[in-house]
Design an enzyme around this catalytic site. Structure first.
Site, mmCIF file in Angstrom:
data_model
loop_
_atom_site.group_PDB
_atom_site.id
_atom_site.type_symbol
_atom_site.label_atom_id
_atom_site.label_comp_id
_atom_site.label_asym_id
_atom_site.label_seq_id
_atom_site.Cartn_x
_atom_site.Cartn_y
_atom_site.Cartn_z
ATOM 1 N N HIS A 142 0.823 -1.214 0.000
ATOM 2 C CA HIS A 142 0.000 0.000 0.000
ATOM 3 C C HIS A 142 0.856 1.262 0.000
ATOM 4 O O HIS A 142 0.360 2.349 0.289
ATOM 5 C CB HIS A 142 -0.912 0.016 1.226
ATOM 6 C CG HIS A 142 -1.798 -1.170 1.341
ATOM 7 N ND1 HIS A 142 -2.674 -1.545 0.342
ATOM 8 C CD2 HIS A 142 -1.931 -2.102 2.331
ATOM 9 C CE1 HIS A 142 -3.323 -2.635 0.714
ATOM 10 N NE2 HIS A 142 -2.882 -3.001 1.908
ATOM 11 N N ASP A 184 11.290 12.415 -48.016
ATOM 12 C CA ASP A 184 10.834 12.903 -46.719
ATOM 13 C C ASP A 184 9.544 13.702 -46.898
ATOM 14 O O ASP A 184 9.486 14.616 -47.737
ATOM 15 C CB ASP A 184 11.903 13.792 -46.082
ATOM 16 C CG ASP A 184 11.427 14.397 -44.781
ATOM 17 O OD1 ASP A 184 11.331 13.647 -43.790
ATOM 18 O OD2 ASP A 184 11.130 15.604 -44.771
ATOM 19 N N ASP A 236 5.060 8.534 -37.467
ATOM 20 C CA ASP A 236 3.797 7.992 -36.989
ATOM 21 C C ASP A 236 2.673 8.174 -37.996
ATOM 22 O O ASP A 236 1.504 8.003 -37.672
ATOM 23 C CB ASP A 236 3.410 8.620 -35.645
ATOM 24 C CG ASP A 236 3.532 10.138 -35.661
ATOM 25 O OD1 ASP A 236 3.678 10.697 -36.762
ATOM 26 O OD2 ASP A 236 3.489 10.744 -34.587
ATOM 27 N N GLY A 237 3.035 8.530 -39.220
ATOM 28 C CA GLY A 237 2.051 8.584 -40.291
ATOM 29 C C GLY A 237 1.085 9.731 -40.225
ATOM 30 O O GLY A 237 -0.017 9.641 -40.781
ATOM 31 N N ASP A 238 1.483 10.835 -39.599
ATOM 32 C CA ASP A 238 0.539 11.942 -39.451
ATOM 33 C C ASP A 238 1.017 13.240 -40.084
ATOM 34 O O ASP A 238 0.418 14.292 -39.851
ATOM 35 C CB ASP A 238 0.238 12.182 -37.967
ATOM 36 C CG ASP A 238 1.432 12.757 -37.214
ATOM 37 O OD1 ASP A 238 2.566 12.664 -37.736
ATOM 38 O OD2 ASP A 238 1.242 13.273 -36.101
ATOM 39 N N MET A 245 12.530 18.747 -43.925
ATOM 40 C CA MET A 245 11.955 19.832 -44.715
ATOM 41 C C MET A 245 12.998 20.894 -45.038
ATOM 42 O O MET A 245 12.870 21.626 -46.019
ATOM 43 C CB MET A 245 10.782 20.471 -43.956
ATOM 44 C CG MET A 245 11.203 21.259 -42.717
ATOM 45 S SD MET A 245 9.872 22.239 -42.014
ATOM 46 C CE MET A 245 8.926 20.999 -41.182
ATOM 47 N N HIS A 252 -6.933 -4.441 -1.631
ATOM 48 C CA HIS A 252 -6.230 -5.719 -1.638
ATOM 49 C C HIS A 252 -6.541 -6.515 -2.903
ATOM 50 O O HIS A 252 -6.376 -7.726 -2.932
ATOM 51 C CB HIS A 252 -6.604 -6.543 -0.401
ATOM 52 C CG HIS A 252 -6.271 -5.864 0.882
ATOM 53 N ND1 HIS A 252 -7.204 -5.156 1.611
ATOM 54 C CD2 HIS A 252 -5.096 -5.756 1.550
ATOM 55 C CE1 HIS A 252 -6.621 -4.651 2.685
ATOM 56 N NE2 HIS A 252 -5.340 -4.993 2.673
#
Length: 578
Positions: A59, A556, A401-403, A495, A221
């Protein structure tokens, strides 16, 4: 199969955990031969009442984290989720008595094993002539009908540690402390909710929940609760918890009503992130205040956990000024938070935003570009980026991340919304500055920050002049800022490769007699070639730098987007005959 735990052994984990706490805290000592932690300044407590508590391990930080001046004198720890042995409890009572204390109060959570073992140790100590009393904490508000075993002791126990500790520090006697604490303990309630169960070292999870279920009213518990409900937004869950805790038809409700003053504990049961805990705290405070309840103090953190259980409990204690003074009293206990002695409700929580500095007169559009053309350019850039959304996302999936496309599309839609407001576009510097703020706020991610840096820096030279040499200088300033903070360089597959290629062509604008469109045409071709060339580069910056170069066989996406922006600018200006 048992769950994974960072332990040396299942059998020794409770001993090792307590040893680690004592080793890292000079204010604590272990009692030889027992799983007992005591204040290291125990001998200075002559003539004072000692406070002992404890229970099963698992705990943490309860209970040993609450040892210190103004709280507990010592703690007796059992194995994980198991009551401590009578012999260790008795040894702790003897130790504090022999240090010269004038009585010992045992603060015990209402569980059968704890009641039996602490009770037996107390009776044995009394038989030896030691003055001992016991307060049993029952703050569980989960069950709506009376049960023979009574209410479970939960996180409200920590508030009893604090109140009793403050009274003992004032020099109050054992009998009076026991009476005061017993009354205060009846003014609080606790209710927990969890996304899943926990697992004792060496064992499997204690219960299973469906992916869309949460458990309401569970204990500490790993035991199941009183009700399973569907996962919902935090506001709905907290509303349900507060309704349950304060419902007068619930025999164990907390009598909180409009005008009441409470101390609130938002307690992490072990596995919630700080982000989730903050969201729950916001909801609890806001919803209580919406009911007319004054939140006098709010404690948010981990106080009494259930190993790694991903859940939270809410504790409400009704308080008046005398009780609040005890809550505010100083303590050296490491797990008690440092709190300002200021009411949560009624405190001004929002500071007014800073005012924008007055804008100095700036140069208006020149170099053959009108405000109408600027509006057309921005609109074309937006439609271009929105049209490229899926293509850019596809390129980004190989290295990110493909965004990337979604990020640029979001920025474009934000700019379109701004253009509909009819902003003044006569000052290029003001336009770039406004775009910078817009992208930082709405685009998000690294791209938003990089474009924001670029545009902020590029706007500075344009405040004085807007001829072609100054536009070239603006490009240079933007790239310099982007490189300074982004740490990318030409050839790093970002870029910047497209922007850099275009900037080299823009240097021609600094020569006398240079024209807009011929130079811009060459710049667009160079930017597109640079973007295409990134597919043969090894990434040196950004998330793609963590990907094997063998997996990077596409251009890119950021470089492609930048080149597309230049192409959109060129097409509009060619159509307008700039």
């Amino acid at each position: 199969m048992s769950s994974k735990k960072m332990v040396n052994s299942v059998e020794g984990c409770a001993d090792d955990a307590l040893a680690g706490l004592v080793a890292s805290n000079p204010d604590l000592q272990l009692l030889q031969g027992h799983r007992v932690a005591l204040r290291s300044d125990l001998d200075t407590l002559k003539g004072r009442v000692a406070l002992l508590s404890g229970g099963g391990s698992g705990h943490e930080p309860a209970h040993a984290g609450f040892i210190g001046k103004g709280m507990l004198t010592g703690v007796i720890a059992g194995s994980v989720f198991a009551s401590p042995p009578v012999g260790s409890i008795l040894a702790a009572i003897r130790a504090v008595a022999q240090a010269g204390t004038v009585g010992t109060l045992l603060i015990v959570k209402n569980y059968t094993g704890d009641r039996l073992n602490f009770g037996l140790a107390m009776e044995q100590a009394k038989a030896e002539g030691i003055s001992v009393e016991m307060v049993i904490v029952e703050d569980d508000s989960a069950f709506t009908v009376l049960k023979k075993a009574g209410r479970r002791g939960l996180c409200g126990t920590v508030l009893i540690h604090k109140v009793a500790g403050a009274l003992a520090e004032e020099g109050m006697g054992l009998e009076e402390i026991t009476k005061r604490v017993s009354v205060i303990a009846k003014t609080m309630g606790t209710l927990g909710v969890s996304l899943s169960s926990c697992s004792v070292p060496g064992a499997t999870h204690t219960f299973e929940l469906a992916a869309d279920e949460i458990e309401l009213g569970l204990g500490i518990h790993g035991e199941a609760g009183v009700r399973r409900i569907k996962i919902a937004p935090v506001d709905q869950i907290v509303t349900l918890m507060l309704d349950h805790m304060t419902n007068t038809s619930n025999i164990f409700h907390v009598p909180v009503r409009s005008g009441s003053s409470v101390v609130l504990i938002v307690n992490n049961l072990g596995g919630l992130s700080f982000l989730e805990l903050g969201i729950i705290a916001d909801a609890a405070i806001r919803l209580l205040e919406g009911r007319g309840v004054k939140v006098a103090r709010a404690l948010v953190g981990t106080f009494m956990s259930a190993l790694e259980m991903p859940g939270v409990s809410l504790t409400l204690m009704l308080v008046d000024e005398p009780v609040l003074k005890l809550i505010d009293a100083e303590t050296t206990a490491k797990a008690w938070p440092h709190m300002a002695k200021v009411s949560v409700t009624g405190r001004k929580r929002i500071r007014a935003a800073p005012t924008e500095p007055p804008e100095a007169p700036e140069a208006t559009a020149a170099g053959g570009v009108t405000s109408k053309q600027m509006a057309l350019v921005l609109d074309r850039i937006c439609t271009t980026l929105i049209g490229l959304e899926e293509h850019l996302n596809a390129l980004d999936r190989a290295a990110g991340d493909g965004d990337c496309g979604s990020t640029h599309s979001r920025a474009a839609k934000a700019i379109q919304g701004w253009l509909k407001e009819g902003p003044s576009l006569t000052s290029p510097a003001q336009v770039l500055s406004r775009l910078s703020v817009l992208l930082l706020e709405r685009m998000g991610g690294s791209s938003g920050a990089l474009y924001g840096l670029f545009l902020t820096a590029a706007a500075q030279p344009l405040k004085a002049k807007t001829d072609l040499p100054t536009w070239s200088a603006a490009m240079d300033a933007g790239l310099e800022s982007m490189q300074k903070y982004g740490k990318a360089a030409p050839g790093d597959r970002t870029m910047l490769d497209s922007l850099w290629a275009a900037a080299q062509e823009f240097q021609a604008w600094k020569s006398p007699g240079a024209s807009l469109l011929p130079v811009l045409t060459k710049a667009v071709k160079s930017a597109e070639a640079a973007a295409e060339a990134t597919k043969n580069m090894e990434a040196g910056a950004g998330r793609a730098s963590y990907i094997s170069s063998a997996q990077l066989d596409q251009p890119d996406p950021g470089a492609v987007a930048a080149a597309a922006i230049f192409r959109a600018i060129l097409e509009v200006l060619q159509t307008q005959g700039a």
